[in-house]
Motif scaffolding. Structure first.
Motif, PDB file in Angstrom:
ATOM      1  N   VAL A 131      42.908  35.308  47.839  1.00 31.30           N
ATOM      2  CA  VAL A 131      41.789  36.172  47.439  1.00 31.30           C
ATOM      3  C   VAL A 131      41.347  35.708  46.053  1.00 31.30           C
ATOM      4  O   VAL A 131      42.096  35.874  45.079  1.00 31.30           O
ATOM      5  N   PRO A 132      40.166  35.107  45.935  1.00 35.32           N
ATOM      6  CA  PRO A 132      39.797  34.467  44.667  1.00 35.32           C
ATOM      7  C   PRO A 132      39.897  35.367  43.442  1.00 35.32           C
ATOM      8  O   PRO A 132      40.367  34.933  42.398  1.00 35.32           O
ATOM      9  N   HIS A 133      39.471  36.653  43.558  1.00 39.46           N
ATOM     10  CA  HIS A 133      39.470  37.468  42.338  1.00 39.46           C
ATOM     11  C   HIS A 133      40.880  37.842  41.897  1.00 39.46           C
ATOM     12  O   HIS A 133      41.085  38.299  40.770  1.00 39.46           O
ATOM     13  N   VAL A 134      41.857  37.643  42.758  1.00 37.39           N
ATOM     14  CA  VAL A 134      43.259  37.801  42.358  1.00 37.39           C
ATOM     15  C   VAL A 134      43.850  36.433  41.997  1.00 37.39           C
ATOM     16  O   VAL A 134      44.512  36.266  40.966  1.00 37.39           O
ATOM     17  N   PHE A 135      43.580  35.461  42.851  1.00 38.03           N
ATOM     18  CA  PHE A 135      44.210  34.147  42.717  1.00 38.03           C
ATOM     19  C   PHE A 135      43.734  33.387  41.476  1.00 38.03           C
ATOM     20  O   PHE A 135      44.554  32.811  40.752  1.00 38.03           O
ATOM     21  N   ASP A 136      42.431  33.390  41.244  1.00 32.92           N
ATOM     22  CA  ASP A 136      41.908  32.537  40.169  1.00 32.92           C
ATOM     23  C   ASP A 136      42.424  32.938  38.780  1.00 32.92           C
ATOM     24  O   ASP A 136      42.868  32.062  38.024  1.00 32.92           O
ATOM     25  N   PRO A 137      42.423  34.253  38.435  1.00 32.19           N
ATOM     26  CA  PRO A 137      43.023  34.607  37.140  1.00 32.19           C
ATOM     27  C   PRO A 137      44.524  34.315  37.082  1.00 32.19           C
ATOM     28  O   PRO A 137      45.035  33.905  36.046  1.00 32.19           O
ATOM     29  N   MET A 138      45.232  34.523  38.201  1.00 35.95           N
ATOM     30  CA  MET A 138      46.679  34.245  38.202  1.00 35.95           C
ATOM     31  C   MET A 138      46.929  32.763  37.968  1.00 35.95           C
ATOM     32  O   MET A 138      47.858  32.367  37.260  1.00 35.95           O
ATOM     33  N   ARG A 139      46.093  31.940  38.589  1.00 41.10           N
ATOM     34  CA  ARG A 139      46.263  30.493  38.431  1.00 41.10           C
ATOM     35  C   ARG A 139      46.067  30.094  36.968  1.00 41.10           C
ATOM     36  O   ARG A 139      46.819  29.282  36.432  1.00 41.10           O
ATOM     37  N   LYS A 140      45.092  30.706  36.330  1.00 38.44           N
ATOM     38  CA  LYS A 140      44.860  30.404  34.898  1.00 38.44           C
ATOM     39  C   LYS A 140      46.057  30.838  34.061  1.00 38.44           C
ATOM     40  O   LYS A 140      46.520  30.106  33.183  1.00 38.44           O
ATOM     41  N   ASP A 141      46.551  32.061  34.322  1.00 38.71           N
ATOM     42  CA  ASP A 141      47.732  32.539  33.584  1.00 38.71           C
ATOM     43  C   ASP A 141      48.922  31.613  33.823  1.00 38.71           C
ATOM     44  O   ASP A 141      49.685  31.322  32.900  1.00 38.71           O
ATOM     45  N   ALA A 142      49.079  31.180  35.076  1.00 37.53           N
ATOM     46  CA  ALA A 142      50.208  30.295  35.401  1.00 37.53           C
ATOM     47  C   ALA A 142      50.124  28.997  34.609  1.00 37.53           C
ATOM     48  O   ALA A 142      51.126  28.502  34.091  1.00 37.53           O
ATOM     49  N   HIS A 143      48.918  28.452  34.487  1.00 37.64           N
ATOM     50  CA  HIS A 143      48.762  27.204  33.725  1.00 37.64           C
ATOM     51  C   HIS A 143      49.096  27.395  32.256  1.00 37.64           C
ATOM     52  O   HIS A 143      49.432  26.446  31.561  1.00 37.64           O
ATOM     53  N   MET A 144      48.969  28.654  31.788  1.00 36.67           N
ATOM     54  CA  MET A 144      49.312  28.938  30.388  1.00 36.67           C
ATOM     55  C   MET A 144      50.782  29.297  30.233  1.00 36.67           C
ATOM     56  O   MET A 144      51.220  29.667  29.147  1.00 36.67           O
ATOM     57  N   GLY A 145      51.529  29.211  31.314  1.00 38.33           N
ATOM     58  CA  GLY A 145      52.960  29.500  31.233  1.00 38.33           C
ATOM     59  C   GLY A 145      53.278  30.978  31.250  1.00 38.33           C
ATOM     60  O   GLY A 145      54.369  31.396  30.864  1.00 38.33           O
ATOM     61  N   LEU A 146      52.344  31.799  31.726  1.00 38.65           N
ATOM     62  CA  LEU A 146      52.541  33.253  31.676  1.00 38.65           C
ATOM     63  C   LEU A 146      53.171  33.813  32.945  1.00 38.65           C
ATOM     64  O   LEU A 146      53.532  34.982  32.979  1.00 38.65           O
ATOM     65  N   LEU A 147      53.280  33.008  33.998  1.00 37.91           N
ATOM     66  CA  LEU A 147      53.848  33.489  35.257  1.00 37.91           C
ATOM     67  C   LEU A 147      55.179  32.762  35.502  1.00 37.91           C
ATOM     68  O   LEU A 147      55.463  31.759  34.868  1.00 37.91           O
ATOM     69  N   PRO A 148      55.981  33.250  36.445  1.00 35.62           N
ATOM     70  CA  PRO A 148      57.289  32.616  36.668  1.00 35.62           C
ATOM     71  C   PRO A 148      57.201  31.128  37.036  1.00 35.62           C
ATOM     72  O   PRO A 148      58.105  30.368  36.723  1.00 35.62           O
TER      73      PRO A 148
END
Ligand SMILES: [Zn+2]
Length: 456
Positions: A131-148
């Motif tokens: 779901v883009p509106h969930v996935f796209d922000p998560m992907r950005k956070d992940a690239h910043m090291g904010l997700l597991p």
């Protein structure tokens, strides 16, 4: 050992727009007396040292000078390898034994990513149905090291009206274009969303669906994606479909060929065009193995990854009987056997092999556990352990075009998997997870490994 994530702090970091990786250590950490499998396929370095700082490997090898004030962690008897990289998984598709679009939420996806990390998978590719509106922000956070874990993927992906994929997803999770023009628009939308890859589902799932993807739509997707400098991954099962999508110009086969042996013509084409092949051996194993209950299914390492509802289901004798017999089980077993055979052929010929399992797509494809089974199955296919580990690290990163990870080399991300024993000799030792270092943060493995008794 577990470094807990602090969502409130993350939000603040995101709002401030600070473009640094989160919570990496500033004190250098040295893993000492450790065997290093660097991910390149090279023989292990015995009694080595890996030093990391600020989320990056700063030194590795034998006779490495320890920086002043380094935190020294003696890892005698252990092996360090690059964090595993999945090129084909899914997130937010299910909870327990139920699948559905209601599970595509941040709250449901974060524990999935945490489970991948506990099993040593530090980069996850969600290959469609996002779901883009969930996935796209998560992907950005992940690239910043904010997700597991770090996170890449296909946004929605492109399926077939009344056809593949036969999944219970919301309309915003998948395109099913009726015309080549619509298919081009769908690719353009995904490109605008920042998708990493485009995915197509072309087949009829063993004749269970009334239609396959229209060849004109396949052609339009490939053409439009390439115009946007995006590569196309294709879901296939049969040789016919693989040959067709390869002729149409796809860049990645997202599954192995599972109905017939691959002919030398296809082997040559895959090689010459540098087309990636992700076998997903575990996918078919997962269809029957939880019902067959071989001993590994009951190990603490595996059980640690199973939800209570899944554990209850696979221990139900009726469920076991229904899922280890019948046409579906037979089809999965035949598919796995052919997949193993074809992988050996393709790997020996030098075709580029990626690492993925389709984990997270269905309840039986368990995040983290699936990736460790894939390692074991690659060895069963005749690939030596060091080469299988190279596929799961260096090659998997190369498939994604990521040059900052996948090998243990100074300057690369401190995404590391520490295990007991020596998986270069015994692949099962890769399951003895001690800890995962993701972006320089350590998290203990699914099963605490007992420290060796002190020497007499
Ligand atoms: Zn998939």
């Amino acid at each position: 050992m577990e470094t807990t994530m602090k969502p409130v702090m993350f939000v603040a970091t995101v709002l401030l727009g600070i473009p640094t990786l989160a919570s990496a250590q500033t004190v250098p950490v040295a893993l000492t007396h450790i065997r290093i499998i660097d991910g390149t396929g090279a023989p292990p370095v015995e009694d080595g040292t890996v030093v990391m700082q600020d989320g990056v490997i700063v030194a590795t090898g034998k006779n490495v000078a320890l920086p002043a004030h380094a935190k020294i962690m003696d890892r005698s008897g252990k092996t360090v390898l690059p964090g595993l990289i999945s090129d084909h998984s899914h997130i937010g598709q299910l909870k327990g034994v139920v699948t559905g679009p209601q599970f595509y939420t941040v709250d449901n996806i974060l524990p999935e990513l945490a489970q991948y990390r506990r099993y040593g998978v530090t980069t996850v590719t969600a290959l469609g149905n996002n779901v883009p509106h969930v996935f796209d922000p998560m992907r950005k956070d992940a690239h910043m090291g904010l997700l597991p874990t770090d996170l890449f993927g296909v946004d929605q992906g492109i399926g077939v009206p009344r056809g593949a994929p036969p999944v219970n997803v919301a309309p915003d999770q998948l395109f099913r274009p009726r015309t080549p023009e619509d298919a081009r628009k769908n690719v353009d939308t995904m490109a605008e969303e920042g998708t990493d890859l485009v995915k197509i589902w072309v087949d009829d799932f063993d004749h269970s669906l009334p239609v396959k993807m229209d060849p004109a739509i396949i052609a339009a997707v490939v053409d439009e994606a390439h115009k946007k400098h995006l590569r196309v991954a294709a879901h296939i099962h049969d040789l016919d479909d693989a040959e067709h999508v390869v002729a149409a110009g796809v860049d990645i086969l997202a599954h192995g060929v599972r109905d017939k042996p691959v002919p030398s013509s296809l082997v040559q084409t895959l090689k010459e065009r540098g087309i990636w092949y992700i076998p997903t051996l575990q996918l078919d194993e997962a269809t029957t193995v939880w019902a067959e209950q071989p001993t590994w299914v009951k190990t603490p390492f595996v059980v640690a990854g199973l939800s209570a509802p899944l554990l209850q289901q696979i221990n139900n004798p009726t469920w076991q009987r229904n899922n280890s017999n019948g046409a579906k089980a037979d089809f999965a077993r035949t598919s796995l056997a052919m997949n193993l055979q074809n992988l050996q052929t393709l790997w020996k010929a030098g075709v580029k092999v990626g690492f993925g399992t389709d984990s997270g797509a269905t309840p039986l494809r368990v995040p983290g556990v699936a990736e460790h089974r894939e390692l074991a199955l690659m060895v069963r296919a005749g690939i030596p352990p060091l080469s299988a580990l190279q596929i799961a690290t260096q090659s998997a990163a190369e498939l994604l075009g990521l040059q900052d990870r996948g090998v243990i080399v100074a300057g690369k991300r401190a995404d590391l998997l520490v295990v007991a024993g020596n998986p270069a000799v015994t692949m099962a030792d890769a399951d003895q997870v001690v800890e995962t270092w993701a972006n320089g943060n350590a998290v203990s493995g699914p099963v605490p490994v007992q420290e060796p008794r002190s020497a007499p």
